[in-house]
Design a protein around this motif. Sequence first.
Motif, PDB file in Angstrom:
ATOM      1  N   LYS A  54      11.643  21.503  27.641  1.00  0.00           N
ATOM      2  CA  LYS A  54      10.879  21.110  26.466  1.00  0.00           C
ATOM      3  C   LYS A  54       9.759  20.170  26.892  1.00  0.00           C
ATOM      4  CE  LYS A  54      14.810  21.406  23.267  1.00  0.00           C
ATOM      5  NZ  LYS A  54      15.631  20.641  22.280  1.00  0.00           N
ATOM      6  N   PRO A  55       8.647  20.145  26.147  1.00  0.00           N
ATOM      7  CA  PRO A  55       7.563  19.210  26.474  1.00  0.00           C
ATOM      8  C   PRO A  55       8.031  17.759  26.386  1.00  0.00           C
ATOM      9  CG  PRO A  55       6.814  20.884  24.919  1.00  0.00           C
ATOM     10  CD  PRO A  55       8.302  21.027  25.013  1.00  0.00           C
ATOM     11  N   VAL A  56       7.458  16.924  27.234  1.00  0.00           N
ATOM     12  CA  VAL A  56       7.771  15.499  27.251  1.00  0.00           C
ATOM     13  C   VAL A  56       6.511  14.727  26.877  1.00  0.00           C
ATOM     14  CG1 VAL A  56       8.567  13.557  28.636  1.00  0.00           C
ATOM     15  CG2 VAL A  56       9.504  15.848  29.044  1.00  0.00           C
ATOM     16  N   GLU A  57       6.604  13.905  25.845  1.00  0.00           N
ATOM     17  CA  GLU A  57       5.449  13.124  25.412  1.00  0.00           C
ATOM     18  C   GLU A  57       5.291  11.893  26.292  1.00  0.00           C
ATOM     19  OE1 GLU A  57       4.161  10.598  21.474  1.00  0.00           O
ATOM     20  OE2 GLU A  57       5.058  12.589  21.182  1.00  0.00           O
ATOM     21  N   VAL A  58       4.071  11.662  26.769  1.00  0.00           N
ATOM     22  CA  VAL A  58       3.784  10.516  27.630  1.00  0.00           C
ATOM     23  C   VAL A  58       2.618   9.735  27.033  1.00  0.00           C
ATOM     24  CG1 VAL A  58       3.051   9.755  29.913  1.00  0.00           C
ATOM     25  CG2 VAL A  58       4.605  11.700  29.694  1.00  0.00           C
ATOM     26  N   ASN A  59       2.811   8.448  26.830  1.00  0.00           N
ATOM     27  CA  ASN A  59       1.757   7.556  26.362  1.00  0.00           C
ATOM     28  C   ASN A  59       1.054   6.984  27.585  1.00  0.00           C
ATOM     29  OD1 ASN A  59       0.163   5.493  25.378  1.00  0.00           O
ATOM     30  ND2 ASN A  59       1.661   4.814  23.860  1.00  0.00           N
ATOM     31  N   PHE A  60      -0.020   7.623  27.993  1.00  0.00           N
ATOM     32  CA  PHE A  60      -0.702   7.202  29.214  1.00  0.00           C
ATOM     33  C   PHE A  60      -1.312   5.811  29.074  1.00  0.00           C
ATOM     34  CE2 PHE A  60      -0.604  11.802  30.011  1.00  0.00           C
ATOM     35  CZ  PHE A  60      -0.112  11.803  31.302  1.00  0.00           C
ATOM     36  N   GLY A  61      -1.691   5.431  27.866  1.00  0.00           N
ATOM     37  CA  GLY A  61      -2.217   4.092  27.670  1.00  0.00           C
ATOM     38  C   GLY A  61      -1.190   3.020  27.980  1.00  0.00           C
ATOM     39  N   ALA A  62       0.056   3.303  27.603  1.00  0.00           N
ATOM     40  CA  ALA A  62       1.117   2.322  27.818  1.00  0.00           C
ATOM     41  C   ALA A  62       1.481   2.162  29.284  1.00  0.00           C
ATOM     42  CB  ALA A  62       2.348   2.722  27.016  1.00  0.00           C
ATOM     43  N   ILE A  63       1.280   3.198  30.087  1.00  0.00           N
ATOM     44  CA  ILE A  63       1.682   3.118  31.496  1.00  0.00           C
ATOM     45  C   ILE A  63       0.497   2.872  32.428  1.00  0.00           C
ATOM     46  CG2 ILE A  63       3.664   4.614  31.088  1.00  0.00           C
ATOM     47  CD1 ILE A  63       2.137   6.874  32.492  1.00  0.00           C
ATOM     48  N   LEU A  64      -0.687   2.707  31.878  1.00  0.00           N
ATOM     49  CA  LEU A  64      -1.875   2.526  32.722  1.00  0.00           C
ATOM     50  C   LEU A  64      -1.709   1.350  33.669  1.00  0.00           C
ATOM     51  CD1 LEU A  64      -4.779   3.499  33.304  1.00  0.00           C
ATOM     52  CD2 LEU A  64      -5.555   1.922  31.525  1.00  0.00           C
ATOM     53  N   GLY A  65      -1.169   0.252  33.160  1.00  0.00           N
ATOM     54  CA  GLY A  65      -1.038  -0.944  33.984  1.00  0.00           C
ATOM     55  C   GLY A  65      -0.018  -0.830  35.093  1.00  0.00           C
ATOM     56  N   SER A  66       0.856   0.147  34.993  1.00  0.00           N
ATOM     57  CA  SER A  66       1.863   0.292  36.056  1.00  0.00           C
ATOM     58  C   SER A  66       1.312   1.037  37.273  1.00  0.00           C
ATOM     59  CB  SER A  66       3.085   1.050  35.533  1.00  0.00           C
ATOM     60  OG  SER A  66       2.776   2.411  35.309  1.00  0.00           O
ATOM     61  N   GLU A  67       0.255   1.815  37.063  1.00  0.00           N
ATOM     62  CA  GLU A  67      -0.296   2.665  38.136  1.00  0.00           C
ATOM     63  C   GLU A  67       0.802   3.499  38.796  1.00  0.00           C
ATOM     64  OE1 GLU A  67      -4.387   0.665  39.662  1.00  0.00           O
ATOM     65  OE2 GLU A  67      -2.607   0.036  40.747  1.00  0.00           O
ATOM     66  N   ILE A  68       1.739   3.956  37.998  1.00  0.00           N
ATOM     67  CA  ILE A  68       2.836   4.757  38.525  1.00  0.00           C
ATOM     68  C   ILE A  68       2.334   6.103  39.026  1.00  0.00           C
ATOM     69  CG2 ILE A  68       3.392   5.704  36.227  1.00  0.00           C
ATOM     70  CD1 ILE A  68       6.344   5.741  37.100  1.00  0.00           C
ATOM     71  N   ASP A  69       2.893   6.574  40.123  1.00  0.00           N
ATOM     72  CA  ASP A  69       2.627   7.923  40.626  1.00  0.00           C
ATOM     73  C   ASP A  69       3.673   8.864  40.044  1.00  0.00           C
ATOM     74  OD1 ASP A  69       0.538   7.081  42.153  1.00  0.00           O
ATOM     75  OD2 ASP A  69       1.519   7.363  44.088  1.00  0.00           O
ATOM     76  N   ILE A  70       3.228   9.946  39.409  1.00  0.00           N
ATOM     77  CA  ILE A  70       4.138  10.978  38.912  1.00  0.00           C
ATOM     78  C   ILE A  70       3.909  12.227  39.758  1.00  0.00           C
ATOM     79  CG2 ILE A  70       4.857  12.378  36.947  1.00  0.00           C
ATOM     80  CD1 ILE A  70       3.783  10.184  35.119  1.00  0.00           C
ATOM     81  N   ARG A  71       4.922  12.645  40.474  1.00  0.00           N
ATOM     82  CA  ARG A  71       4.797  13.765  41.407  1.00  0.00           C
ATOM     83  C   ARG A  71       5.812  14.842  41.058  1.00  0.00           C
ATOM     84  NH1 ARG A  71       4.745  10.044  46.963  1.00  0.00           N
ATOM     85  NH2 ARG A  71       3.031   8.673  46.284  1.00  0.00           N
ATOM     86  N   MET A  72       5.359  16.075  41.046  1.00  0.00           N
ATOM     87  CA  MET A  72       6.263  17.193  40.826  1.00  0.00           C
ATOM     88  C   MET A  72       6.743  17.724  42.174  1.00  0.00           C
ATOM     89  SD  MET A  72       5.876  16.815  37.680  1.00  0.00           S
ATOM     90  CE  MET A  72       7.038  18.052  37.099  1.00  0.00           C
ATOM     91  N   ALA A  73       7.927  18.339  42.175  1.00  0.00           N
ATOM     92  CA  ALA A  73       8.480  18.905  43.415  1.00  0.00           C
ATOM     93  C   ALA A  73       9.105  20.249  43.090  1.00  0.00           C
ATOM     94  CB  ALA A  73       9.517  17.964  44.024  1.00  0.00           C
ATOM     95  N   MET A  74       8.615  21.296  43.726  1.00  0.00           N
ATOM     96  CA  MET A  74       9.130  22.641  43.459  1.00  0.00           C
ATOM     97  C   MET A  74       9.402  23.372  44.770  1.00  0.00           C
ATOM     98  SD  MET A  74       7.405  25.711  41.239  1.00  0.00           S
ATOM     99  CE  MET A  74       8.224  27.313  41.103  1.00  0.00           C
ATOM    100  N   GLY A  75      10.578  23.946  44.877  1.00  0.00           N
ATOM    101  CA  GLY A  75      10.897  24.764  46.044  1.00  0.00           C
ATOM    102  C   GLY A  75      11.030  23.950  47.313  1.00  0.00           C
ATOM    103  N   TYR A  76      10.620  24.556  48.422  1.00  0.00           N
ATOM    104  CA  TYR A  76      10.797  23.937  49.734  1.00  0.00           C
ATOM    105  C   TYR A  76       9.744  24.501  50.690  1.00  0.00           C
ATOM    106  CZ  TYR A  76      13.798  28.074  49.326  1.00  0.00           C
ATOM    107  OH  TYR A  76      14.304  29.308  49.010  1.00  0.00           O
ATOM    108  N   PRO A  77       8.499  24.033  50.568  1.00  0.00           N
ATOM    109  CA  PRO A  77       7.421  24.558  51.416  1.00  0.00           C
ATOM    110  C   PRO A  77       7.720  24.493  52.903  1.00  0.00           C
ATOM    111  CG  PRO A  77       6.529  23.214  49.655  1.00  0.00           C
ATOM    112  CD  PRO A  77       8.015  23.039  49.606  1.00  0.00           C
ATOM    113  N   THR A  78       8.361  23.405  53.359  1.00  0.00           N
ATOM    114  CA  THR A  78       8.662  23.256  54.792  1.00  0.00           C
ATOM    115  C   THR A  78      10.113  22.876  55.046  1.00  0.00           C
ATOM    116  OG1 THR A  78       8.072  20.895  54.809  1.00  0.00           O
ATOM    117  CG2 THR A  78       6.298  22.477  55.233  1.00  0.00           C
TER     118      THR A  78
END
Length: 338
Positions: free
Chosen positions: A264-288
Motif C-alpha cells: 500500500k502507498p505510504v504517506e511521507v511528510n517531506f517538510g517534517a523530515i527535511l531537518g533530519s536529512e535522512i537517506d531513504i534507500r530502496m533495496a531490490m534483489g541481489y545485483p552482486t
Amino acid sequence: MKSVYVTGPDTIEWVDIDMPEVGPNDVLLKIKACGICGSDAMYAHVGGIPPRQGATPLGHEPAAEVVEVGAEAQGVAVGDHVVIDTMAFTDGLLGSGGAQGAMSEYVVVKDIVPGRQLRVIPSEIPWTVAALNEPMAVAHHAVNRSGAGEGDKAVVFGAGPIGLGAAISLKAKGVAHVVVVDIQPSRLEVALAVGADAVINSAEEDVAARLTELHGAATDGMRRPGKVGTDVFIDAAGVPSVVETVLAIAKHRAVLTIPAVHKKPVEVNFGAILGSEIDIRMAMGYPTEIFEVTDAIMAHADKYAKIISHTLPFAQALEALTLAKTPGAADKVVVTFD
C-alpha cells in the motif's frame, strides 16, 4: 518428471513435464531443496507472471547436485553441490517467469558460464541451509545498500527470513549493536539466537523509548531533540507504521533502507523530515550479492539454520505452499527432495 506450476488465479497444481535435454554447453541439476518465498503466493494469486500467465513453474530458492555435465561445459563436475543464481539463466528467471522452476525434480542450466549461474559449496552444508542462499542474498544486498559498517548502531524491523538474514549480515560487517523489532515473541527469540544484541516487541514496548535506552539520544540537523542514536534502520516488515516510526525518530543523516515490499502507498511528510536529512534507500534483489553471501552461509550454517521453521518433502510441496502463505503458520518453509 513432476513439477509445481501456477495454472490459473489462486491455482497451484502438479504438472508432468519432460526431463530437460542436456546440450554440450549445459549442466543438469537434481534439485535437493527449495525454499518458498512470499512472491510464490503472489504469483499464484495473480495467475502467473507475464508472458507465462496461467502456466508458471514455481521455485526460485534452490540448492542442487550436479548430475550431468555437457561435453563442453566447464566450471562444475558431476557430484558437486551448488547454489544457484536464478536471475542468470538464459531461458528466463528460474521460478519467476522463466521456462523452468526449481520446484521440480531436475533443472538444466543452459550455456553455462563458469562462476555465473552456479557456485560449488562444501558437501557438509545441509541442503536446507544451502537453499537459503537466494533470500539471504536479498538481505545482504539491503545491508550493503544501507552502508552500515564497523561501530554503527542498527535496527531491523521485521524478524522474518529477510530481517533475520539482515541481522546476521550486519553483525558480520562489524556493526556494534543490532536491534530487531517484531510483534511475535517466537521470532524475537530466533533473532537473539542468530546474533541480535537486543530485541523489541513493538506490540508491548515503546520503540522510541527503548531505542533511546539502547542507542542513546540524538538530535536532527537543527539540533532539535527527541531523536534516537541509531545510525541505520532496515525495514524488512513492509508496513506503513515502520516508515512512520523511523521518520519520526531518525537522527541527523541516519539511513533508512527498505527491502520490504510495501503493498500500500505510504504517506511521507517531506517538510517534517527535511531537518533530519535522512537517506531513504530502496533495496531490490541481489545485483552482486548472490555468491557473496555464500561465504557467510558456509561460515555460519548453524545460525542460518535457525531461520528455517518448517521442512516438508517434495511430495507435500502443495501443502508446503499453503503453509507458507498462511499468516502466522510458518516463518520459513523449505521443501526437500530425495
